[in-house]
Design an enzyme around this catalytic site. Structure first.
Site, PDB file in Angstrom:
ATOM      1  N   GLU A 207       9.052   7.877   6.005  1.00  0.00           N
ATOM      2  CA  GLU A 207       9.104   8.759   7.171  1.00  0.00           C
ATOM      3  C   GLU A 207       9.931   8.130   8.295  1.00  0.00           C
ATOM      4  O   GLU A 207      10.697   8.810   8.973  1.00  0.00           O
ATOM      5  CB  GLU A 207       7.696   9.066   7.686  1.00  0.00           C
ATOM      6  CG  GLU A 207       6.924  10.022   6.830  1.00  0.00           C
ATOM      7  CD  GLU A 207       5.759  10.638   7.578  1.00  0.00           C
ATOM      8  OE1 GLU A 207       6.005  11.395   8.539  1.00  0.00           O
ATOM      9  OE2 GLU A 207       4.606  10.354   7.201  1.00  0.00           O
TER      10      GLU A 207
ATOM     11  N   ARG B  82      10.777  17.030   7.871  1.00  0.00           N
ATOM     12  CA  ARG B  82      10.533  16.793   9.285  1.00  0.00           C
ATOM     13  C   ARG B  82      10.937  18.034  10.065  1.00  0.00           C
ATOM     14  O   ARG B  82      11.851  18.754   9.658  1.00  0.00           O
ATOM     15  CB  ARG B  82      11.326  15.589   9.805  1.00  0.00           C
ATOM     16  CG  ARG B  82      10.932  14.287   9.124  1.00  0.00           C
ATOM     17  CD  ARG B  82      11.504  13.075   9.803  1.00  0.00           C
ATOM     18  NE  ARG B  82      10.836  12.774  11.062  1.00  0.00           N
ATOM     19  CZ  ARG B  82       9.636  12.226  11.160  1.00  0.00           C
ATOM     20  NH1 ARG B  82       8.943  11.934  10.080  1.00  0.00           N
ATOM     21  NH2 ARG B  82       9.115  11.960  12.340  1.00  0.00           N
TER      22      ARG B  82
ATOM     23  N   GLY C 257       6.848  14.506  11.182  1.00  0.00           N
ATOM     24  CA  GLY C 257       6.702  14.710   9.758  1.00  0.00           C
ATOM     25  C   GLY C 257       5.768  15.876   9.492  1.00  0.00           C
ATOM     26  O   GLY C 257       4.720  15.997  10.146  1.00  0.00           O
TER      27      GLY C 257
ATOM     28  N   MET D 112       4.268   2.447   2.279  1.00  0.00           N
ATOM     29  CA  MET D 112       5.548   2.881   1.711  1.00  0.00           C
ATOM     30  C   MET D 112       5.933   4.258   2.257  1.00  0.00           C
ATOM     31  O   MET D 112       7.074   4.476   2.668  1.00  0.00           O
ATOM     32  CB  MET D 112       5.476   2.932   0.180  1.00  0.00           C
ATOM     33  CG  MET D 112       6.790   3.352  -0.471  1.00  0.00           C
ATOM     34  SD  MET D 112       6.661   3.672  -2.243  1.00  0.00           S
ATOM     35  CE  MET D 112       5.820   5.261  -2.239  1.00  0.00           C
ATOM     36  N   VAL D 113       4.969   5.160   2.303  1.00  0.00           N
ATOM     37  CA  VAL D 113       5.223   6.513   2.817  1.00  0.00           C
ATOM     38  C   VAL D 113       5.600   6.453   4.294  1.00  0.00           C
ATOM     39  O   VAL D 113       6.533   7.145   4.729  1.00  0.00           O
ATOM     40  CB  VAL D 113       4.010   7.435   2.576  1.00  0.00           C
ATOM     41  CG1 VAL D 113       4.173   8.754   3.297  1.00  0.00           C
ATOM     42  CG2 VAL D 113       3.811   7.658   1.078  1.00  0.00           C
TER      43      VAL D 113
ATOM     44  N   HIS E 212       4.487   6.640  -6.177  1.00  0.00           N
ATOM     45  CA  HIS E 212       4.564   5.184  -5.983  1.00  0.00           C
ATOM     46  C   HIS E 212       4.480   4.599  -7.384  1.00  0.00           C
ATOM     47  O   HIS E 212       3.407   4.553  -7.980  1.00  0.00           O
ATOM     48  CB  HIS E 212       3.419   4.714  -5.098  1.00  0.00           C
ATOM     49  CG  HIS E 212       3.584   3.328  -4.601  1.00  0.00           C
ATOM     50  ND1 HIS E 212       2.747   2.781  -3.654  1.00  0.00           N
ATOM     51  CD2 HIS E 212       4.477   2.357  -4.900  1.00  0.00           C
ATOM     52  CE1 HIS E 212       3.111   1.535  -3.398  1.00  0.00           C
ATOM     53  NE2 HIS E 212       4.159   1.254  -4.149  1.00  0.00           N
TER      54      HIS E 212
ATOM     55  N   ALA F 211       0.837  -1.204   0.000  1.00  0.00           N
ATOM     56  CA  ALA F 211       0.000   0.000   0.000  1.00  0.00           C
ATOM     57  C   ALA F 211       0.868   1.249   0.000  1.00  0.00           C
ATOM     58  O   ALA F 211       1.890   1.301   0.694  1.00  0.00           O
ATOM     59  CB  ALA F 211      -0.911   0.004   1.221  1.00  0.00           C
ATOM     60  N   THR F 212       0.443   2.234  -0.746  1.00  0.00           N
ATOM     61  CA  THR F 212       1.171   3.505  -0.772  1.00  0.00           C
ATOM     62  C   THR F 212       1.326   4.106   0.625  1.00  0.00           C
ATOM     63  O   THR F 212       2.420   4.554   0.970  1.00  0.00           O
ATOM     64  CB  THR F 212       0.484   4.498  -1.736  1.00  0.00           C
ATOM     65  OG1 THR F 212       0.451   3.914  -3.043  1.00  0.00           O
ATOM     66  CG2 THR F 212       1.227   5.817  -1.785  1.00  0.00           C
TER      67      THR F 212
END
Length: 130
Positions: A43, A113, A62, A38-39, A69, A34-35
């Site tokens: 992070e 961040r 963040g 991945m994100v 993606h 899932a995107t």
């Protein structure tokens, strides 16, 4: 916060599990990475890259993500995620982030961040509760 060195990087690896799939997370109907997962890993790599530079009582949060993606990673494949410090502006740190699986690149982008005082951050968050 100690002085943050440009090009500092951190790489993490994980195996795509069923609970990380777009179908399970609700971001799609396929049994692939899932995107949002991945994100989250991007992070997480950035957070780890900054750990050596933090003083007692500091943490990072963040504040911005901009990524693509580009390829699907099936359940069971290993994924490597890297975050590289590219810019430091006071307490805002910008990263280039990359993700790849055994077949090649799957995602890339930038992530920012902010270094914050943990207690103050949580106090402000609590003020927002109902």
């Amino acid at each position: 916060m100690k002085e943050i060195t440009l090009d500092t990087s951190y790489t993490m690896e994980f195996t795509v599990a069923d609970f990380m799939s777009a179908k399970q997370v609700g971001s799609g109907d396929a049994d692939v990475l899932a995107t949002p997962i991945m994100v989250a890993w991007m992070e997480n790599a950035a957070k780890h890259a900054l750990q050596p530079f933090l003083e007692a009582g500091e943490t990072t949060v963040g504040i911005h993500v901009d990524c693509s993606h580009d390829a699907a990673s099936p359940i069971g494949i290993n994924v490597k995620v890297t975050a590289v410090v590219k810019e430091v502006h006071r307490r805002i740190i910008t990263f280039d982030v990359y993700a790849e699986d055994a077949k090649g690149p799957i995602g890339r982008g930038t992530h920012e961040r902010a270094v914050v005082l943990s207690d103050r951050f949580m106090r402000k968050a609590a003020e927002r509760s109902l």
